[in-house]
Structure formats: C-alpha cells, structure tokens
Design a protein around this motif. Structure first.
Motif, short mmCIF file in Angstrom:
data_model
loop_
_atom_site.label_atom_id
_atom_site.label_comp_id
_atom_site.label_asym_id
_atom_site.label_seq_id
_atom_site.Cartn_x
_atom_site.Cartn_y
_atom_site.Cartn_z
N ARG A 65 39.55 34.30 -8.71
CA ARG A 65 39.64 35.54 -9.48
C ARG A 65 38.26 36.18 -9.62
O ARG A 65 38.09 37.39 -9.45
N ALA A 66 37.23 35.38 -9.88
CA ALA A 66 35.87 35.90 -10.01
C ALA A 66 35.39 36.52 -8.69
O ALA A 66 34.76 37.59 -8.70
N ARG A 67 35.71 35.89 -7.56
CA ARG A 67 35.33 36.45 -6.26
C ARG A 67 36.04 37.79 -6.03
O ARG A 67 35.44 38.75 -5.53
N ALA A 68 37.31 37.86 -6.40
CA ALA A 68 38.07 39.11 -6.24
C ALA A 68 37.47 40.21 -7.11
O ALA A 68 37.32 41.35 -6.66
N ILE A 69 37.13 39.89 -8.33
CA ILE A 69 36.53 40.88 -9.24
C ILE A 69 35.21 41.37 -8.67
O ILE A 69 34.91 42.57 -8.71
N ASP A 70 34.40 40.46 -8.13
CA ASP A 70 33.14 40.87 -7.51
C ASP A 70 33.37 41.87 -6.38
O ASP A 70 32.59 42.80 -6.19
N ALA A 71 34.46 41.69 -5.63
CA ALA A 71 34.75 42.57 -4.50
C ALA A 71 35.40 43.88 -4.92
O ALA A 71 35.17 44.91 -4.29
N LEU A 72 36.19 43.87 -5.98
CA LEU A 72 37.00 45.03 -6.34
C LEU A 72 36.42 45.90 -7.45
O LEU A 72 36.77 47.08 -7.55
N PHE A 73 35.57 45.32 -8.29
CA PHE A 73 35.07 46.03 -9.47
C PHE A 73 33.59 46.40 -9.32
O PHE A 73 32.83 45.67 -8.68
N ALA A 74 33.20 47.49 -9.95
CA ALA A 74 31.80 47.88 -10.03
C ALA A 74 31.03 46.80 -10.79
O ALA A 74 31.63 45.92 -11.43
N ALA A 75 29.72 46.86 -10.76
CA ALA A 75 28.87 45.84 -11.38
C ALA A 75 29.13 45.69 -12.88
O ALA A 75 29.11 44.58 -13.40
N ASP A 76 29.35 46.79 -13.57
CA ASP A 76 29.55 46.75 -15.03
C ASP A 76 30.83 47.48 -15.42
O ASP A 76 30.80 48.52 -16.07
N PRO A 77 31.99 46.92 -15.07
CA PRO A 77 33.24 47.62 -15.36
C PRO A 77 33.59 47.60 -16.85
O PRO A 77 33.13 46.74 -17.60
N VAL A 78 34.41 48.56 -17.22
CA VAL A 78 34.96 48.62 -18.57
C VAL A 78 36.48 48.71 -18.44
O VAL A 78 36.99 49.51 -17.66
N MET A 79 37.19 47.86 -19.19
CA MET A 79 38.65 47.88 -19.19
C MET A 79 39.10 48.22 -20.61
O MET A 79 38.68 47.59 -21.58
N TYR A 80 39.97 49.22 -20.69
CA TYR A 80 40.50 49.67 -21.97
C TYR A 80 41.93 49.18 -22.11
O TYR A 80 42.82 49.61 -21.37
N GLU A 81 42.17 48.28 -23.04
CA GLU A 81 43.51 47.83 -23.38
C GLU A 81 43.95 48.61 -24.62
O GLU A 81 43.12 49.22 -25.29
N PRO A 82 45.24 48.56 -24.96
CA PRO A 82 45.68 49.33 -26.13
C PRO A 82 44.91 49.02 -27.41
O PRO A 82 44.68 49.92 -28.22
N ASP A 83 44.49 47.78 -27.60
CA ASP A 83 43.78 47.45 -28.83
C ASP A 83 42.48 46.68 -28.58
O ASP A 83 42.02 45.92 -29.44
N ASN A 84 41.86 46.91 -27.41
CA ASN A 84 40.65 46.18 -27.08
C ASN A 84 39.90 46.92 -25.98
O ASN A 84 40.50 47.57 -25.14
N ILE A 85 38.58 46.81 -26.00
CA ILE A 85 37.74 47.30 -24.91
C ILE A 85 36.98 46.11 -24.37
O ILE A 85 36.34 45.37 -25.13
N VAL A 86 37.09 45.89 -23.08
CA VAL A 86 36.50 44.73 -22.42
C VAL A 86 35.41 45.23 -21.48
O VAL A 86 35.66 46.11 -20.66
#
Length: 125
Positions: A28-49
């Motif tokens: 999963r970490a390797r996939a995230i490195d390939a698919l996501f920008a260096a400093d991604p932000v994910m917005y969930e309904p009640d959380n910011i990651v």
C-alpha cells in the motif's frame, strides 16, 4: 499549449484497488508513493488527513475495521478534465450486501493525486 490529460479512470481505479483494497502495508505504501503527490491531503466527512503515511494508515484501519473480505469497487468509469476527476464506488463484504456507496473527487497535479475528497452517500432507507 495545452498539456495532455492524465488517464483519470486508471488513476482513481488504481487508488481504490492498490490503496484502499490493499491489506499489505508495504505494498500500500509503494502504491501511495506512485499514485499520490508528495504531500497529499484527504478530506473525509469528519476528518482531514495529511501526508502519504496518514492516508495509508486510514486505508489500513478501514480494511481492518470492516473485515477480511471488505472491498471497494468502482461502479463506473472515472471522469475528469483540467485536473479534477471523480469516481463513484460501492463497498461491502465479498458476496454480501453493499454497505456504503460514495464518490471520490480528486485534484490531480502532474498525474498524481494531490487532494482527495471522500463523499459518502446517505444510507438508503
């Protein structure tokens, strides 16, 4: 001169399959490195990651919470243009009823997910 659009469908489907359906932390970490920008932000309904490690932790926690056969599945092709893409999905146990539906909306920068909004549909009554 316009730049070529990335393959939004491939990118957002890979996010579902290789990140949110991946139970192996290292894969999963390797996939995230390939698919996501260096400093991604994910917005969930009640959380910011923020950050790749945090996105990975959230995905792993979801899979652990909902059991060994829980999966996210795209329900159509992703559409997008000019750096914005959306993909509808459903999730639930393999062979079981759909537990949740939603849409991922992503801002794509240089072919990678820079921001991801997880939009959950209201439960059907």
């Amino acid at each position: 001169m316009a730049t070529a659009e990335p393959d939004y469908d491939q990118l957002l489907r890979a996010n579902l399959e290789r990140v949110f359906n991946e139970r192996d932390d290292e894969a999963r970490a390797r996939a995230i490195d390939a698919l996501f920008a260096a400093d991604p932000v994910m917005y969930e309904p009640d959380n910011i990651v923020e950050g790749r490690a945090a996105v990975s932790a959230i995905a792993g926690k979801l899979l652990e919470q909902f059991g060994p056969t829980f999966r996210f599945t795209a329900t159509g092709r992703a559409v997008g243009h000019h750096g914005l893409a959306v993909l509808r999905w459903e999730a639930g146990p393999a062979g079981g009823p759909v537990a949740v539906t939603g849409t991922d909306a992503a801002r794509i920068v240089d072919g990678r997910i820079a921001e991801l909004w997880v939009l959950l549909n209201a439960p059907e009554v």
